[in-house]
Design a protein around this motif. Structure first.
Motif, short mmCIF file in Angstrom:
data_model
loop_
_atom_site.label_atom_id
_atom_site.label_comp_id
_atom_site.label_asym_id
_atom_site.label_seq_id
_atom_site.Cartn_x
_atom_site.Cartn_y
_atom_site.Cartn_z
N HIS A 1 0.85 -1.19 0.00
CA HIS A 1 0.00 0.00 0.00
C HIS A 1 0.89 1.24 0.00
O HIS A 1 1.98 1.23 0.58
CB HIS A 1 -0.90 0.01 1.24
N ILE B 1 0.82 5.28 1.02
CA ILE B 1 0.12 6.38 1.68
C ILE B 1 0.73 7.67 1.13
O ILE B 1 1.91 7.93 1.32
CB ILE B 1 0.31 6.32 3.21
N PRO C 1 -10.45 2.09 1.97
CA PRO C 1 -9.08 2.61 2.01
C PRO C 1 -8.01 1.54 1.78
O PRO C 1 -6.87 1.86 1.45
CB PRO C 1 -8.97 3.21 3.41
N HIS C 2 -8.36 0.26 1.94
CA HIS C 2 -7.38 -0.81 1.76
C HIS C 2 -7.33 -1.32 0.32
O HIS C 2 -6.44 -2.11 -0.01
CB HIS C 2 -7.70 -1.97 2.70
N GLN D 1 -7.75 12.52 2.25
CA GLN D 1 -6.47 12.02 2.70
C GLN D 1 -5.47 13.16 2.79
O GLN D 1 -5.63 14.21 2.17
CB GLN D 1 -5.93 10.94 1.77
N CYS E 1 -0.93 13.70 3.62
CA CYS E 1 0.32 12.97 3.73
C CYS E 1 1.49 13.93 3.78
O CYS E 1 1.32 15.14 3.64
CB CYS E 1 0.48 12.01 2.55
N ASP F 1 -0.86 -1.05 14.64
CA ASP F 1 -1.69 -0.38 13.64
C ASP F 1 -1.57 1.14 13.70
O ASP F 1 -2.34 1.85 13.05
CB ASP F 1 -3.16 -0.79 13.80
N VAL G 1 -0.32 8.18 12.26
CA VAL G 1 -1.20 7.61 11.24
C VAL G 1 -1.80 6.31 11.75
O VAL G 1 -1.10 5.46 12.33
CB VAL G 1 -0.43 7.36 9.93
N LEU H 1 -3.29 2.84 10.70
CA LEU H 1 -3.25 1.94 9.54
C LEU H 1 -4.58 1.26 9.25
O LEU H 1 -4.73 0.64 8.20
CB LEU H 1 -2.18 0.87 9.76
N ASP I 1 -7.39 2.74 8.65
CA ASP I 1 -8.05 3.48 7.56
C ASP I 1 -7.11 4.53 6.94
O ASP I 1 -7.55 5.34 6.14
CB ASP I 1 -9.33 4.15 8.05
N TYR I 2 -5.84 4.53 7.34
CA TYR I 2 -4.81 5.43 6.81
C TYR I 2 -5.13 6.90 7.08
O TYR I 2 -4.67 7.78 6.35
CB TYR I 2 -4.60 5.19 5.32
N SER I 3 -5.88 7.18 8.12
CA SER I 3 -6.18 8.55 8.50
C SER I 3 -5.10 9.09 9.44
O SER I 3 -4.38 8.33 10.09
CB SER I 3 -7.55 8.63 9.18
#
Length: 409
Positions: free
Chosen positions: A14, A16, A52-53, A340, A342, A357, A371, A373, A375-377
């Motif tokens: 993945h 991000i 998100p995954h 999102q 980053c 996570d 972060v 993991l 939902d990568y928020s």
């Protein structure tokens, strides 16, 4: 002693991030409103906004991906990169959407790719190269076989392009052939190009004309352009914050409307409205035609709005900014929703705590992020007075960070 041959290579699962510093760096699938296309590093990303995954990574470039685009049908997509340091050509890759496999690797443009657009019937792909001080080039490829249909070398650098309406070339003929129009925007002029099938030579021929300006002329830097909702006008955003309006039918300049500060960087349409992304971080909603336009509303984003794209259902516009943020803007009331965010500067340190996570990052621009993991928020964000060099967890809710000024915070 470890034998490295016995260690399996790690597989990239993945990514991000979102590289929003360049224009045209994201696009939305014209049929599936959940799919967002963007590039980061050397990788092209197809992300599902409902999960998100769920993410597909397309690898075919050896340098940073500079721009991406979907065809009107969504069956194919294209990505262009910064000029390769290791090989000549193959700056553009055309992919099949369903299989996620490359169809063509295209050559022909000089330097980095700065713009990519498909014709509305998916038949042709046009691209602009960065070129040099002596001008740049435009190449049109035939998507039926990947061959170059037309090549033009411009003396005056073209910074943006868009396809116009496709019409029947000659309705009196028994066999109807399409006539394509394509517009390129240069600092001192706008050119209209017409691509039409020549029965005598059995191939497509290109004829060019100039869009007429006032006698005094106008010198502008054009960032992005598209057809208006009525399909009869061209609208383009400039570096001085104006929305330029041209008649696509009569090939004549109509208006220059001051809209925003710090430049108009991106333009798209949704329904009867035109949306513009500005260098001051605002997304503005406009309605009108010809010389008469009204700003209906605006929304404030974090960072310069370098990309805009409309969802397939026409209900939302996705905005990408140069601070690595991607927003969903509801067309009806301009309500913002952060999709999102980053890091955009080099990451100097990464650390996990007791939880597997959740991790933290420290960047050279002084930003520290935590972060999730799942939902990568981003759970937490802070910015220091200088570049961050180290980070570690002290328990579940405390971070210890190191900084370029020698401090531990």
């Amino acid at each position: 002693v470890f034998d490295m041959a016995d260690i399996d290579a790690a597989e990239l699962e993945h990514i991000i991030g979102f590289a929003g510093q360049r224009p045209h760096c994201l696009d939305l699938h014209p049929r599936d409103s959940a799919i967002v296309l963007h590039g980061i590093g050397h990788v092209v990303v197809l992300a599902d906004q409902t999960d998100p995954h769920k993410q597909d990574l397309l690898r075919g470039h050896d340098n940073e991906v500079a721009c991406v685009t979907f065809s009107a049908s969504g069956r194919i997509l294209a990505s262009g990169q910064i000029q390769s340091a290791h090989r000549d050509g193959e700056q553009i890759v055309v992919w099949e959407y369903d299989s996620r496999k490359p169809i063509y690797r295209l050559t022909g443009v000089e330097g980095s790719v700065i713009a990519l657009k498909f014709s509305e019937d998916d038949r042709f792909l046009a691209a602009l190269g960065e070129g040099s001080k002596n001008g740049n080039d435009m190449v049109i490829w035939d998507m039926q076989n990947g061959s170059i249909a037309q090549y033009i070398k411009f003396k005056n650098v073209a910074s943006s392009l868009c396809w116009g309406n496709t019409v029947v070339a000659d309705s009196s003929r028994r066999i109807k052939t399409p006539k394509y129009s394509l517009f390129t925007f240069h600092a001192v002029q706008v050119q209209a190009h017409f691509l039409e099938y020549d029965i005598r030579t059995m191939h497509y021929a290109l004829k060019s004309d100039l869009v007429r300006f006032p006698s005094a002329g106008l010198t502008r830097g054009y960032n992005d352009c598209c057809l208006s909702p009525s399909k009869t006008e061209l609208v383009a955003g400039t570096s001085v914050g104006e929305l330029m309006v041209f008649s696509a039918e009569n090939l004549v300049y109509r208006a220059a409307l001051p809209i925003s500060t710090n430049g108009l960087l991106s333009v798209c349409t949704a329904g009867e409205y035109v949306f513009i992304g500005a260098g001051d971080g605002k997304v503005k909603k406009l309605q009108g035609s010809d010389q008469y336009w009204t700003i209906v509303g605006e929304a404030q984003c974090n960072g310069r709005v370098t990309s805009l794209s409309t969802r397939a259902d026409g209900e939302e516009v996705i905005a990408g900014t140069d601070t690595g943020r991607m927003y969903s803007v509801r067309c009806s009331d301009l309500e913002l929703r952060l999709l999102q965010e980053c890091n955009v500067a080099p990451i100097k340190a990464v650390a996990f705590g007791a939880r597997s996570d959740v991790f933290a990052t420290a960047s050279s621009d002084g930003s520290v992020r935590v972060v999730d993991l799942s939902d990568y928020s981003v759970l937490a964000f802070a910015r220091g007075p200088c570049g961050a060099t180290a980070v570690t967890f002290d328990g579940d809710e405390t971070l210890l960070t190191g900084w370029e000024d020698g401090a531990v915070r």
